[in-house]
Design a protein around this motif. Sequence first.
Motif, PDB file in Angstrom:
ATOM      1  N   ASN A 196      39.236  45.175  42.183  1.00 47.87           N
ATOM      2  CA  ASN A 196      40.739  44.686  42.387  1.00 47.87           C
ATOM      3  C   ASN A 196      41.527  46.011  42.750  1.00 47.87           C
ATOM      4  O   ASN A 196      40.874  47.043  43.080  1.00 47.87           O
ATOM      5  CB  ASN A 196      41.229  44.159  40.980  1.00 47.87           C
ATOM      6  CG  ASN A 196      40.824  45.022  39.716  1.00 47.87           C
ATOM      7  OD1 ASN A 196      40.956  46.460  39.713  1.00 47.87           O
ATOM      8  ND2 ASN A 196      40.221  44.611  38.706  1.00 47.87           N
ATOM      9  N   ARG A 243      37.085  42.140  47.217  1.00 49.68           N
ATOM     10  CA  ARG A 243      37.294  42.599  45.607  1.00 49.68           C
ATOM     11  C   ARG A 243      36.445  41.329  44.948  1.00 49.68           C
ATOM     12  O   ARG A 243      36.764  40.121  45.346  1.00 49.68           O
ATOM     13  CB  ARG A 243      38.857  42.407  45.322  1.00 49.68           C
ATOM     14  CG  ARG A 243      39.584  43.766  45.871  1.00 49.68           C
ATOM     15  CD  ARG A 243      40.839  43.841  45.577  1.00 49.68           C
ATOM     16  NE  ARG A 243      41.488  42.800  46.927  1.00 49.68           N
ATOM     17  CZ  ARG A 243      42.621  42.559  47.121  1.00 49.68           C
ATOM     18  NH1 ARG A 243      43.601  43.049  46.490  1.00 49.68           N
ATOM     19  NH2 ARG A 243      43.055  41.984  48.337  1.00 49.68           N
ATOM     20  N   ARG A 250      37.108  40.374  41.530  1.00 45.93           N
ATOM     21  CA  ARG A 250      37.997  39.679  40.548  1.00 45.93           C
ATOM     22  C   ARG A 250      37.421  39.146  39.425  1.00 45.93           C
ATOM     23  O   ARG A 250      37.308  37.783  39.457  1.00 45.93           O
ATOM     24  CB  ARG A 250      38.822  38.844  41.471  1.00 45.93           C
ATOM     25  CG  ARG A 250      39.826  39.338  42.538  1.00 45.93           C
ATOM     26  CD  ARG A 250      40.490  38.626  43.325  1.00 45.93           C
ATOM     27  NE  ARG A 250      41.361  38.883  44.409  1.00 45.93           N
ATOM     28  CZ  ARG A 250      42.407  39.638  44.327  1.00 45.93           C
ATOM     29  NH1 ARG A 250      42.882  39.948  43.141  1.00 45.93           N
ATOM     30  NH2 ARG A 250      42.934  40.194  45.519  1.00 45.93           N
ATOM     31  N   HIS A 303      38.321  43.836  34.942  1.00 49.70           N
ATOM     32  CA  HIS A 303      39.004  42.591  35.100  1.00 49.70           C
ATOM     33  C   HIS A 303      39.537  42.007  33.774  1.00 49.70           C
ATOM     34  O   HIS A 303      38.852  41.822  32.685  1.00 49.70           O
ATOM     35  CB  HIS A 303      37.934  41.378  35.662  1.00 49.70           C
ATOM     36  CG  HIS A 303      38.207  40.118  35.535  1.00 49.70           C
ATOM     37  ND1 HIS A 303      39.368  39.704  36.775  1.00 49.70           N
ATOM     38  CD2 HIS A 303      38.082  38.933  35.393  1.00 49.70           C
ATOM     39  CE1 HIS A 303      39.485  38.568  36.773  1.00 49.70           C
ATOM     40  NE2 HIS A 303      38.808  37.916  35.696  1.00 49.70           N
TER      41      HIS A 303
END
Length: 242
Positions: A74, A149, A151, A182
């Motif tokens: 992220n 990314r 995520r 995360h």
Amino acid sequence: MLAIIRFIVILISCILICLLGTIYSLLHFRNPNNVSQISRWFGRLHPLFGLKVEYRFNPKSPSTPAIYIGNHQNNYDMVTIAYMMQPRTVSIGKKSLIWIPFFGILFWASGNIFLDRNNRQKAQHTMNELAARINKDQLSLWIFPEGTRSRGRGLLPFKTGAFHAAISAGVPIVPIICSSTHNQINWNRWDNGLVICEELDPIDITNYPRENVRELAAYCHELMEKRIAELDIEIAANMKKN
């Protein structure tokens, strides 16, 4: 209230780093050492996010060119795993990064490489050129082989560009991983816990001919995925102790 104050301070800090970093990079235009220097500046912002970050550099880290691969989770990667960037290393980023205010011009001026992922032929040509430059210019590359990314979806499948480049240039691959972040960061919470970034042992690619590039990518993926899980378990155990 804390989230608002934190947002303002972080925004101002990031803009200042981008502006100062751009000036620094223009004075040392596209010098390969720019990227590691500026990445360390961003890495020092982690306390503003309420994070403690432990960096585990590897004494076996190669002194010669290499291709560094990392897990891309992220936007917080900028203040965690980016700190692990080695000297004379530039990163590969998607072409659209140039349009991000302040950051785009910094990414270009500091010497990073844009890749047009929408044009496969052009992207492959760029990677071939970079493979040729690695030994000629004593240049290392930092690539997120997931290509996007994750995520919270775990370590995504790897694209093969980084591994083709390593085989073509005859340089080792060095995985650098970051424990899971995360949903870890709450902007209204002072303490957002520990993150561990770790450099793994270099991977010798001499036994992997070009036709086995997917096997090499799968091996690196398995190695990184396993170690990330171990770091997450380690952090969870430390939290229980505290």
